[in-house]
Design an enzyme around this catalytic site. Structure first.
Site, PDB file in Angstrom:
ATOM      1  N   GLY A  49       0.794  -1.130  -0.019  1.00  0.00           N
ATOM      2  CA  GLY A  49      -0.112  -0.065  -0.021  1.00  0.00           C
ATOM      3  C   GLY A  49       0.649   1.312  -0.065  1.00  0.00           C
ATOM      4  O   GLY A  49       1.624   1.359   0.671  1.00  0.00           O
ATOM      5  N   ALA A  73      -0.079  -5.227  12.025  1.00  0.00           N
ATOM      6  CA  ALA A  73      -0.527  -4.112  12.123  1.00  0.00           C
ATOM      7  C   ALA A  73       0.500  -3.100  11.757  1.00  0.00           C
ATOM      8  O   ALA A  73       1.314  -2.681  12.516  1.00  0.00           O
ATOM      9  CB  ALA A  73      -1.142  -3.599  13.713  1.00  0.00           C
ATOM     10  N   GLY A  75       0.877  -0.813   9.730  1.00  0.00           N
ATOM     11  CA  GLY A  75       0.428   0.799   9.769  1.00  0.00           C
ATOM     12  C   GLY A  75       1.047   1.272   8.444  1.00  0.00           C
ATOM     13  O   GLY A  75       1.166   2.651   8.484  1.00  0.00           O
ATOM     14  N   ASN A 129      -7.442   0.859  -1.675  1.00  0.00           N
ATOM     15  CA  ASN A 129      -7.485  -0.059  -0.190  1.00  0.00           C
ATOM     16  C   ASN A 129      -8.252   1.069   0.656  1.00  0.00           C
ATOM     17  O   ASN A 129      -7.884   2.091   1.060  1.00  0.00           O
ATOM     18  CB  ASN A 129      -6.014  -0.190   0.247  1.00  0.00           C
ATOM     19  CG  ASN A 129      -5.930  -0.799   1.537  1.00  0.00           C
ATOM     20  OD1 ASN A 129      -6.891  -0.758   2.043  1.00  0.00           O
ATOM     21  ND2 ASN A 129      -4.725  -0.662   2.129  1.00  0.00           N
ATOM     22  N   CYS A 132      -7.978  -0.638   5.183  1.00  0.00           N
ATOM     23  CA  CYS A 132      -6.773  -1.241   6.237  1.00  0.00           C
ATOM     24  C   CYS A 132      -7.248  -0.677   7.413  1.00  0.00           C
ATOM     25  O   CYS A 132      -7.890   0.365   7.977  1.00  0.00           O
ATOM     26  CB  CYS A 132      -5.764  -0.119   5.837  1.00  0.00           C
ATOM     27  SG  CYS A 132      -4.338  -0.627   7.076  1.00  0.00           S
ATOM     28  N   ASN A 194      -9.994  -7.835   2.667  1.00  0.00           N
ATOM     29  CA  ASN A 194      -9.044  -7.318   3.512  1.00  0.00           C
ATOM     30  C   ASN A 194      -8.974  -8.105   4.937  1.00  0.00           C
ATOM     31  O   ASN A 194      -9.471  -9.128   4.939  1.00  0.00           O
ATOM     32  CB  ASN A 194      -8.834  -5.754   3.619  1.00  0.00           C
ATOM     33  CG  ASN A 194      -7.768  -5.162   3.869  1.00  0.00           C
ATOM     34  OD1 ASN A 194      -6.721  -5.698   4.526  1.00  0.00           O
ATOM     35  ND2 ASN A 194      -7.196  -4.185   3.222  1.00  0.00           N
ATOM     36  N   THR A 195      -8.113  -7.789   5.939  1.00  0.00           N
ATOM     37  CA  THR A 195      -8.145  -8.476   6.775  1.00  0.00           C
ATOM     38  C   THR A 195      -9.366  -8.211   7.820  1.00  0.00           C
ATOM     39  O   THR A 195      -9.887  -7.059   7.990  1.00  0.00           O
ATOM     40  CB  THR A 195      -6.710  -8.230   7.764  1.00  0.00           C
ATOM     41  OG1 THR A 195      -6.489  -6.769   8.113  1.00  0.00           O
ATOM     42  CG2 THR A 195      -5.561  -8.703   6.896  1.00  0.00           C
ATOM     43  N   GLY A 219      -4.575 -15.233   6.723  1.00  0.00           N
ATOM     44  CA  GLY A 219      -4.286 -16.589   6.726  1.00  0.00           C
ATOM     45  C   GLY A 219      -5.206 -17.666   6.718  1.00  0.00           C
ATOM     46  O   GLY A 219      -6.436 -17.087   6.554  1.00  0.00           O
ATOM     47  N   GLY A 246      -6.754 -16.072   2.990  1.00  0.00           N
ATOM     48  CA  GLY A 246      -6.632 -17.285   3.516  1.00  0.00           C
ATOM     49  C   GLY A 246      -6.298 -18.448   2.397  1.00  0.00           C
ATOM     50  O   GLY A 246      -6.090 -19.725   2.694  1.00  0.00           O
TER      51      GLY A 246
HETATM   52  C1  LIG Z   1       1.608  -8.048   6.681  1.00  0.00           C
HETATM   53  C2  LIG Z   1       0.497  -7.480   6.070  1.00  0.00           C
HETATM   54  C3  LIG Z   1       0.531  -6.544   5.432  1.00  0.00           C
HETATM   55  C4  LIG Z   1      -0.754  -5.991   4.700  1.00  0.00           C
HETATM   56  N1  LIG Z   1      -0.724  -4.602   4.048  1.00  0.00           N
HETATM   57  C5  LIG Z   1      -1.778  -4.286   3.014  1.00  0.00           C
HETATM   58  C6  LIG Z   1      -1.687  -3.420   2.330  1.00  0.00           C
HETATM   59  O1  LIG Z   1      -0.665  -2.216   2.490  1.00  0.00           O
HETATM   60  N2  LIG Z   1      -2.814  -2.950   1.697  1.00  0.00           N
HETATM   61  C7  LIG Z   1      -3.687  -3.705   1.412  1.00  0.00           C
HETATM   62  O2  LIG Z   1      -4.667  -3.462   0.832  1.00  0.00           O
HETATM   63  N3  LIG Z   1      -3.632  -5.082   2.095  1.00  0.00           N
HETATM   64  C8  LIG Z   1      -2.950  -5.231   2.879  1.00  0.00           C
HETATM   65  N4  LIG Z   1      -2.690  -6.598   3.666  1.00  0.00           N
HETATM   66  C9  LIG Z   1      -4.025  -7.409   3.319  1.00  0.00           C
HETATM   67  C10 LIG Z   1      -3.825  -8.614   2.395  1.00  0.00           C
HETATM   68  O3  LIG Z   1      -3.310  -8.073   1.213  1.00  0.00           O
HETATM   69  C11 LIG Z   1      -4.987  -9.521   2.304  1.00  0.00           C
HETATM   70  O4  LIG Z   1      -6.107  -8.816   1.904  1.00  0.00           O
HETATM   71  C12 LIG Z   1      -5.193 -10.114   3.589  1.00  0.00           C
HETATM   72  O5  LIG Z   1      -3.877 -10.499   4.278  1.00  0.00           O
HETATM   73  C13 LIG Z   1      -5.845 -11.564   3.418  1.00  0.00           C
HETATM   74  O6  LIG Z   1      -5.283 -12.497   2.468  1.00  0.00           O
HETATM   75  P1  LIG Z   1      -4.274 -13.704   3.212  1.00  0.00           P
HETATM   76  O7  LIG Z   1      -4.991 -14.348   4.023  1.00  0.00           O
HETATM   77  O8  LIG Z   1      -4.109 -14.470   1.587  1.00  0.00           O
HETATM   78  O9  LIG Z   1      -3.296 -12.955   3.572  1.00  0.00           O
HETATM   79  C14 LIG Z   1      -1.830  -6.895   4.556  1.00  0.00           C
HETATM   80  C15 LIG Z   1      -1.599  -7.980   4.968  1.00  0.00           C
HETATM   81  C16 LIG Z   1      -0.731  -8.529   5.814  1.00  0.00           C
HETATM   82  C17 LIG Z   1      -0.619  -9.831   6.302  1.00  0.00           C
END
Ligand SMILES: Cc1cc2nc3c(=O)[nH]c(=O)nc-3n(C[C@H](O)[C@H](O)[C@H](O)COP(=O)(O)O)c2cc1C
Ligand SMILES: Cc1cc2nc3c(=O)[nH]c(=O)nc-3n(C[C@H](O)[C@H](O)[C@H](O)COP(=O)(O)OP(=O)(O)OC[C@H]3O[C@@H](n4cnc5c(N)ncnc54)[C@H](O)[C@@H]3O)c2cc1C
Ligand code: FES
Lengths: 306, 252
Positions: A49, A73, A75, A129, A132, A194-195, A219, A246
């Site tokens: 991001g 986080a 940030g 995004n 976040c 997103n998370t 995850g 995930g």
């Molecule tokens: C360490 C970390 C940093 C992330 N930074 C961003 C980010 O900068 N912008 C964004 O849109 N999503 C960010 N995400 C979210 C991921 O792109 C993704 O939407 C989320 O982790 C779910 O997918 P996953 O389970 O495959 O990781 C971040 C996730 C993690 C774990």
């Protein structure tokens, strides 16, 4: 990898060699994992991001493990969009993969100016995004109400010349409302999820493990939530949906496609196995061959709900 | 050539050095060829999303040695591996210690911070003084290994049950050295940093932080640094470190 037409997908007019994209924030700007395999093996990369101005990020600890996943986080630590354009993009654009710029901000104007700066660049697509959960003014205020989603999508759409993908937050009561709002605002595609906001506490110190107190859960633990949300959204909007959350095996990827996604992103799984995106791609291709599926798009939305 | 990679590595030897502290030697010719003292590995524990960062203790021609303490679920599962088992290792990662065999080096280690300094002592070919601290006699590890490098070895324990009773940094009194390298708990690192400051020699400290990727991609393992002009920013332990020149750290 050689171009394999079975795997290629078109998202909002952008051709991807295969439907496997590295998720934003888990792959940096590609340089680290680019040491392990040619980035052209991936359909695309959603970059870390980026914001109009440099952001320092949150103090540590920023990550911890959770059952079946992790919290983060970070940030939005990033060197700012101009640094991205001048220092990372020239290299990235030579790697033979699609480049998605993931942008965040604290005001509508920030988002718009960041998107404008990307207009004349080699970026193939912009991912908005607005989800976040880890910075007070990291855009999530735009991502949790339908008015907010529609407003920011429309504002950025007017000033952004690249295909625009809006990344949705799962931290809402009804994600389909947000998807419809993004569609009305003029989005070309959606990505989700997103998370999910979460928290862990150290029982001895009584301190939250993440310095920000809360963090974003990602995850394998979030896969079922992501599948459900993609399925619901695909039933409500016509936009192409990129599914993530995930995914760590090719079977997960197939599930996500069947739920309605045109392509998938892989994030946290890369931390467990840096080669995960490639193994997922190869497994998907083998599955398709075995089942006589001639194009990934035949899988998209192929679920047979009861 | 790839600067790091993930490999299935056969566990050749496993030993419990002291209660809860395990000593693993794994076969990994490609990774060993790339490794330098002070770098670390990200070790996969099946069923866990995040790999466990463990320092490289010693580098053989075709092997790497790791010494780790059981702290939680991941290290506990790891401790149950037996020779012949395969372990998935991503290594070597990060920046290690800047080794100069022409400079007499003081190695300051505390507890589970001692193992990463063994590789340094080996690379220094004896031109080192190792001052090593442990809680008590039962927890003293690697003393012979350090002696075998030719280094001068001095031990301290918190309770005085072995060697000097007190702080490792006390042991440096009367020792001459041109550079200091330390790994251990926070208070010990502060003491080591202060010692390097008093002697006016450069100090290098090895830090820990919770990690996800281990390679610099996720920005998870932040550490507050200062650049030459006093500007503060977050660097990353896995890529900029784990070993840092102490004057770059905002705080220890
Ligand atoms: C360490 C970390 C940093 C992330 N930074 C961003 C980010 O900068 N912008 C964004 O849109 N999503 C960010 N995400 C979210 C991921 O792109 C993704 O939407 C989320 O982790 C779910 O997918 P996953 O389970 O495959 O990781 C971040 C996730 C993690 C774990
Ligand atoms: C660069 C580096 C080198 C290290 N070298 C060694 C070594 O040589 N020997 C050794 O015994 N230990 C070492 N550690 C500490 C070791 O990584 C932790 O003890 C281990 O991760 C704990 O895992 P667990 O599953 O047993 O504990 P849990 O508490 O169950 O782990 C939960 C999560 O927190 C993380 N975590 C917990 N404690 C730490 C910690 N102190 N540092 C980083 N992450 C942590 C784990 O990796 C995991 O993601 C090192 C740490 C770092 C950062
Ligand atoms: S752990 Fe990912 S940047 Fe250090």
């Amino acid at each position: 990898m050689e171009k394999n037409n079975k795997l290629s997908v078109n998202i909002a007019g952008v051709e991807f060699n295969n439907p496997i994209i590295a998720a934003s924030g888990t792959f940096g700007f590609g340089r680290e994992y680019g040491e392990l395999y040619p980035l052209s093996e991936l359909g695309g990369i959603s970059c870390k991001g980026t914001t109009l101005k440099e952001r320092p990020g949150n103090p540590p600890p920023r990550v911890t493990e959770t059952p079946g996943g992790m919290l983060n986080a970070v940030g939005l630590q990033n060197p700012g969009v101009e640094h991205f354009i001048n220092e990372d993009l020239p290299w990235l654009s030579k790697q033979g993969t699609r480049i998605i710029a993931n942008i965040a901000g604290s005001t509508v104007e920030d988002y718009c100016r960041t998107a404008e700066l990307l207009n004349g660049t080699a970026v193939d697509m912009v991912e908005l995004n607005i989800s976040c959960p880890n910075v007070k003014e990291g855009g999530v205020q735009f991502g949790v109400t339908a008015e907010g989603v529609e407003g920011i999508t429309r504002a950025v759409r007017e000033r952004c010349k690249k295909p625009l993908m809006v990344k949705l937050s799962p931290n809402v009561t009804d994600i389909t409302e947000m998807a419809i709002a993004a569609e009305s605002g003029g989005a070309d595609a959606l990505s989700l999820i997103n998370t999910l906001t979460g928290m862990r506490i150290d029982i001895n110190s009584r301190r939250p493990i993440i310095r920000n107190n809360t963090g974003g859960l990602s995850g394998p633990a979030v896969l079922p939530v992501a599948i459900r949300m993609v399925w619901q959204v695909c039933n409500k909007v016509k936009l192409p949906v990129v599914g993530l959350g995930g995914i760590s095996t090719w079977q997960d990827a197939v599930e996500m496609l069947l739920a309605g996604a045109v392509a998938i992103q892989v994030g946290t799984a890369i931390f467990t196995d840096p080669y995960a995106p490639i193994k997922i791609r190869d497994g998907l291709l083998e599955f398709m061959d075995k089942k006589g599926v001639k194009s990934v798009s035949e899988l998209t939305g192929g679920v047979r709900p009861w | 050539m790839k600067p790091f990679d993930s490999r299935q590595c056969k566990l050749l030897a496993a030993r419990e050095l002291s209660p809860g502290i395990f000593d693993f030697t794994v076969s990994c010719p490609e990774l060993a060829a790339l490794a330098a003292p002070g770098q670390f590995a990200q070790i996969l524990v099946p069923g866990h999303t995040l790999r466990r960062p463990i320092s490289i203790c010693s580098i053989g021609r075709e092997t790497l040695r790791f010494v780790f303490q059981v702290r939680g679920e991941g290290t506990e599962k790891l401790s149950r591996y037996r020779p012949g088992d395969d372990i998935d290792i991503l290594a070597p990662l990060g920046k290690g210690f800047p080794i100069d065999p022409n400079k007499r080096t003081l190695l300051v280690g505390g507890g589970i911070g001692v193992p990463p300094l063994l590789g340094v002592a080996e690379a220094l070919g004896g031109n080192a003084v190792a001052v090593l601290g442990f809680r008590n006699r039962d927890l003293v590890i690697l003393e012979e290994d350090f002696k075998n490098t030719g280094a001068k070895v001095l031990i301290a324990t918190d309770d005085g049950s072995y060697g000097h009773k007190g702080l490792v940094t006390d042991l440096a009194t009367g020792e001459d050295f041109q550079v200091l390298m330390a790994c251990g708990p926070g208070p010990m690192l502060r003491g080591a940093g202060a010692l390097a400051g008093e002697r006016g020699v450069p100090g290098y400290l090895s830090l820990e932080q919770r990690m996800a990727c281990g390679v610099g991609a996720c920005l998870g393992c932040a550490v507050a640094l200062t650049d030459g002009e006093g500007r503060e920013y977050f660097g990353h332990v896995c890529k900029d470190g784990p070993v840092f020149p102490m004057d770059r750290l905002k705080e220890v």
